[in-house]
Design a protein around this motif. Structure first.
Motif, PDB file in Angstrom:
ATOM      1  N   CYS A 197       0.841  -1.190   0.000  1.00  0.00           N
ATOM      2  CA  CYS A 197       0.000   0.000   0.000  1.00  0.00           C
ATOM      3  C   CYS A 197       0.879   1.244   0.000  1.00  0.00           C
ATOM      4  N   GLY A 198       0.682   2.105  -0.987  1.00  0.00           N
ATOM      5  CA  GLY A 198       1.349   3.395  -1.002  1.00  0.00           C
ATOM      6  C   GLY A 198       0.576   4.365  -0.126  1.00  0.00           C
ATOM      7  N   GLU A 199       1.148   5.533   0.098  1.00  0.00           N
ATOM      8  CA  GLU A 199       0.483   6.541   0.935  1.00  0.00           C
ATOM      9  C   GLU A 199      -0.787   7.039   0.257  1.00  0.00           C
ATOM     10  N   GLY A 200      -1.942   6.758   0.843  1.00  0.00           N
ATOM     11  CA  GLY A 200      -3.212   7.234   0.332  1.00  0.00           C
ATOM     12  C   GLY A 200      -3.639   6.616  -0.987  1.00  0.00           C
ATOM     13  N   ASN A 201      -2.980   5.545  -1.392  1.00  0.00           N
ATOM     14  CA  ASN A 201      -3.296   4.908  -2.674  1.00  0.00           C
ATOM     15  C   ASN A 201      -3.930   3.542  -2.456  1.00  0.00           C
ATOM     16  N   ASN A 202      -4.373   2.963  -3.543  1.00  0.00           N
ATOM     17  CA  ASN A 202      -4.894   1.601  -3.488  1.00  0.00           C
ATOM     18  C   ASN A 202      -3.786   0.640  -3.095  1.00  0.00           C
ATOM     19  N   CYS A 203      -4.170  -0.473  -2.526  1.00  0.00           N
ATOM     20  CA  CYS A 203      -3.218  -1.519  -2.165  1.00  0.00           C
ATOM     21  C   CYS A 203      -3.192  -2.561  -3.285  1.00  0.00           C
ATOM     22  N   PHE A 204      -1.999  -2.955  -3.652  1.00  0.00           N
ATOM     23  CA  PHE A 204      -1.815  -3.942  -4.701  1.00  0.00           C
ATOM     24  C   PHE A 204      -1.283  -5.229  -4.112  1.00  0.00           C
ATOM     25  N   ARG A 205      -1.565  -6.331  -4.779  1.00  0.00           N
ATOM     26  CA  ARG A 205      -1.022  -7.626  -4.380  1.00  0.00           C
ATOM     27  C   ARG A 205      -0.351  -8.252  -5.586  1.00  0.00           C
ATOM     28  N   ILE A 206       0.762  -8.889  -5.343  1.00  0.00           N
ATOM     29  CA  ILE A 206       1.496  -9.620  -6.373  1.00  0.00           C
ATOM     30  C   ILE A 206       1.438 -11.088  -5.998  1.00  0.00           C
ATOM     31  N   GLY A 207       1.214 -11.923  -6.999  1.00  0.00           N
ATOM     32  CA  GLY A 207       1.141 -13.358  -6.757  1.00  0.00           C
ATOM     33  C   GLY A 207       1.866 -14.128  -7.843  1.00  0.00           C
ATOM     34  N   THR A 208       2.120 -15.397  -7.572  1.00  0.00           N
ATOM     35  CA  THR A 208       2.746 -16.299  -8.533  1.00  0.00           C
ATOM     36  C   THR A 208       2.035 -17.637  -8.480  1.00  0.00           C
ATOM     37  N   ASP A 209       2.260 -18.450  -9.511  1.00  0.00           N
ATOM     38  CA  ASP A 209       1.736 -19.812  -9.492  1.00  0.00           C
ATOM     39  C   ASP A 209       2.866 -20.790  -9.820  1.00  0.00           C
ATOM     40  N   ASP A 210       2.537 -22.046  -9.897  1.00  0.00           N
ATOM     41  CA  ASP A 210       3.540 -23.090 -10.138  1.00  0.00           C
ATOM     42  C   ASP A 210       3.938 -23.219 -11.600  1.00  0.00           C
ATOM     43  N   HIS A 211       3.377 -22.368 -12.473  1.00  0.00           N
ATOM     44  CA  HIS A 211       3.660 -22.438 -13.912  1.00  0.00           C
ATOM     45  C   HIS A 211       4.467 -21.240 -14.391  1.00  0.00           C
ATOM     46  N   ASP A 212       5.190 -20.587 -13.456  1.00  0.00           N
ATOM     47  CA  ASP A 212       6.060 -19.448 -13.746  1.00  0.00           C
ATOM     48  C   ASP A 212       5.298 -18.228 -14.244  1.00  0.00           C
ATOM     49  N   ASN A 213       4.058 -18.083 -13.808  1.00  0.00           N
ATOM     50  CA  ASN A 213       3.261 -16.905 -14.123  1.00  0.00           C
ATOM     51  C   ASN A 213       3.259 -15.963 -12.929  1.00  0.00           C
ATOM     52  N   ALA A 214       3.125 -14.678 -13.204  1.00  0.00           N
ATOM     53  CA  ALA A 214       3.027 -13.668 -12.160  1.00  0.00           C
ATOM     54  C   ALA A 214       1.703 -12.933 -12.324  1.00  0.00           C
TER      55      ALA A 214
END
Length: 63
Positions: free
Chosen positions: A11-28
């Motif tokens: 979460c940035g200051e006063g901004n939306n919160c982002f999430r980063i994820g990965t899977d077992d197939h080398d995707n982000a």
């Protein structure tokens, strides 16, 4: 599809919160926190490049 392993939200200051994820197939994945069912996906290398470029200031003109 294999499940997505989401990181804790960033979460940035006063901004939306982002999430980063990965899977077992080398995707982000990147999504707004709380809206993980609506995500963008690409390779892990593409996500690494995006993060490096943002840290290097290459996206500052978008702000």
């Amino acid at each position: 599809m294999t499940g997505i392993n989401w990181e804790d939200p960033y979460c940035g200051e006063g901004n939306n919160c982002f999430r980063i994820g990965t899977d077992d197939h080398d995707n982000a994945y990147i999504a707004l926190a709380g809206q993980e069912d609506h995500y963008l996906t690409d390779s892990r290398e593409a996500l690494r490049t995006l993060i490096r470029d943002i840290k290097a200031g290459k996206a500052d003109h978008l702000l």
